[in-house]
Design a protein around this motif. Structure first.
Motif, PDB file in Angstrom:
ATOM      1  N   VAL A  36      47.421  39.068  38.882  1.00  0.00           N
ATOM      2  CA  VAL A  36      46.506  37.979  38.512  1.00  0.00           C
ATOM      3  C   VAL A  36      46.194  38.035  37.020  1.00  0.00           C
ATOM      4  CG1 VAL A  36      44.170  37.062  38.798  1.00  0.00           C
ATOM      5  CG2 VAL A  36      45.472  37.785  40.802  1.00  0.00           C
ATOM      6  N   VAL A  37      45.885  39.219  36.521  1.00  0.00           N
ATOM      7  CA  VAL A  37      45.555  39.373  35.104  1.00  0.00           C
ATOM      8  C   VAL A  37      46.715  38.911  34.234  1.00  0.00           C
ATOM      9  CG1 VAL A  37      45.091  41.059  33.284  1.00  0.00           C
ATOM     10  CG2 VAL A  37      43.874  41.209  35.461  1.00  0.00           C
ATOM     11  N   VAL A  38      47.928  39.307  34.604  1.00  0.00           N
ATOM     12  CA  VAL A  38      49.096  38.924  33.814  1.00  0.00           C
ATOM     13  C   VAL A  38      49.350  37.418  33.906  1.00  0.00           C
ATOM     14  CG1 VAL A  38      51.592  39.208  33.552  1.00  0.00           C
ATOM     15  CG2 VAL A  38      50.159  41.195  34.021  1.00  0.00           C
ATOM     16  N   ALA A  39      49.300  36.863  35.128  1.00  0.00           N
ATOM     17  CA  ALA A  39      49.543  35.429  35.304  1.00  0.00           C
ATOM     18  C   ALA A  39      48.503  34.592  34.576  1.00  0.00           C
ATOM     19  CB  ALA A  39      49.553  35.079  36.798  1.00  0.00           C
ATOM     20  N   PHE A  40      47.238  35.048  34.613  1.00  0.00           N
ATOM     21  CA  PHE A  40      46.163  34.278  33.996  1.00  0.00           C
ATOM     22  C   PHE A  40      45.967  34.629  32.531  1.00  0.00           C
ATOM     23  CE2 PHE A  40      43.802  33.128  38.166  1.00  0.00           C
ATOM     24  CZ  PHE A  40      44.908  32.382  38.534  1.00  0.00           C
ATOM     25  N   THR A  41      46.851  35.435  31.987  1.00  0.00           N
ATOM     26  CA  THR A  41      46.995  35.581  30.535  1.00  0.00           C
ATOM     27  C   THR A  41      48.159  34.732  30.059  1.00  0.00           C
ATOM     28  OG1 THR A  41      46.169  37.857  30.644  1.00  0.00           O
ATOM     29  CG2 THR A  41      47.338  37.200  28.637  1.00  0.00           C
ATOM     30  N   TYR A  42      49.236  34.808  30.798  1.00  0.00           N
ATOM     31  CA  TYR A  42      50.467  34.075  30.489  1.00  0.00           C
ATOM     32  C   TYR A  42      50.208  32.569  30.441  1.00  0.00           C
ATOM     33  CZ  TYR A  42      55.606  33.465  30.748  1.00  0.00           C
ATOM     34  OH  TYR A  42      56.917  33.168  30.491  1.00  0.00           O
ATOM     35  N   SER A  43      49.596  32.033  31.498  1.00  0.00           N
ATOM     36  CA  SER A  43      49.429  30.584  31.615  1.00  0.00           C
ATOM     37  C   SER A  43      48.519  29.978  30.553  1.00  0.00           C
ATOM     38  CB  SER A  43      48.912  30.240  33.015  1.00  0.00           C
ATOM     39  OG  SER A  43      48.680  28.857  33.148  1.00  0.00           O
TER      40      SER A  43
END
Length: 332
Positions: free
Chosen positions: A67-74
């Motif tokens: 989640v942390v990675v996806a919601f940094t990426y996006s």
């Protein structure tokens, strides 16, 4: 969703949202309230046993990292594409600068008291996101977007693997195991049980309605204007908003899609820190908490670095997050 599954989403989203997601969030939140604000890992241990709780803790830590990675990426990519008017390429320094700013907020949200930052930011961000959804909803009618009628001939997607694929694709718009961690976090802040329906059940209905809005908009824009970036989620979002509202008028909508996942990522990293400290029996040790924070950031950056170098990096990380999100529903 509208592009992938067709008009059948206007049946499956409300059914899934009401019967699965809203009931799930309400039950978890109310159980937590009656257990004196117990968090999800404590509820699993109490009702399913310590062995299942250990497996749950490991699994949710992995999902929280995703989640942390996806919601940094996006949000980082959307900021670069929408506001900087540049490609969010791995070689673009603005891309990594945006990621760095997001991580700074995550660390502040993780270690500051919840009422000092998250409690003050969330109402504003939630309002911004609702306003952006209303604006997009109005565009459906003012731009006369074509919405395909649901008929027996176009029930595309109704095949044996449609239901699991649909739940994984729509994820938080239908049922989300990740919501259980957020519901128990909020349960500690509620004073009365009668607030539970409004906070847990009704807010999930709102999320399902927003999912339907974007399914309709995506389908309508593709049918009327076409989409040149349909293979990339972040560029598709920017293209849809710019097509309907233009660069300037779409500022509010795009701002909502940048700050909302960032606030979610912040609470997720906070939950990840708490759970890691419990798993490692760190307690209140300041040094231990600091080492956990360094480890979280290092692991998140390493995973972000790996997926960013992949052609379909966001699609890959979202795929694994969505899958783990549905697996978590099995526990919750």
């Amino acid at each position: 969703q509208g592009i992938l599954f067709g008009p059948v989403v206007f049946i499956t989203i409300p059914l899934g949202c009401v019967l699965a997601g809203a009931v799930h969030d309400y039950m978890i939140g109310m159980i937590s309230m009656r257990d004196d604000g117990a968090q999800m890992q404590d509820l699993v241990k109490s009702y399913l046993g310590r062995h299942v709780a250990w497996l749950f803790n490991v699994f949710i830590c992995v999902m929280a990292l995703l989640v942390v990675v996806a919601f940094t990426y996006s949000p980082g990519d959307i900021f670069v594409i929408s506001f900087m008017k540049q490609q969010a390429a791995v070689t673009n320094p603005w891309t990594w600068a945006a990621y760095a700013v997001v991580f700074v907020y995550y660390l502040l949200a993780t270690y500051m008291p919840i009422d000092k930052l998250i409690g003050r930011v969330y109402p504003v961000i939630g309002s911004l996101f609702i306003v952006s959804a209303i604006l997009i909803f109005i565009m459906i009618f003012t731009r006369h977007l074509p919405l395909q009628d649901l008929t027996l001939e176009n029930w595309r997607g109704l095949r044996p693997n449609m239901i699991p694929l649909f739940f994984v694709t729509v994820a938080c718009g239908i049922a989300s195991g990740f919501h259980s961690t957020q519901a128990t976090l909020i349960a500690r802040s509620l004073k009365r049980e009668k607030c539970g329906r409004k906070v847990f059940f009704n807010m999930m209905l709102m999320e399902g309605f927003i999912a339907m809005i974007w399914a309709a908009v995506a389908r309508g824009v593709m049918g009327k204007y076409g989409l040149s970036n349909a293979g990339n989620a972040n560029r598709t979002l920017v293209e849809i908003v710019n097509t309907l509202m233009g660069d300037k008028a779409g500022f509010i909508v795009m701002a909502g899609f940048i700050v909302l996942p960032i606030t979610t990522g912040g609470t997720t990293m906070r939950i990840l820190r708490i759970m890691l400290c419990e798993l490692l029996n760190i307690g209140s040790s300041r040094i231990g908490k600091t080492l956990v924070g360094i480890g979280m950031v290092a692991a998140s950056l390493a995973l972000l670095f790996i997926v960013k170098f992949q052609p379909d990096g966001f699609a890959i990380i979202w795929r694994y997050f969505a899958w783990s999100n549905q697996i978590l529903v099995v526990f919750t």
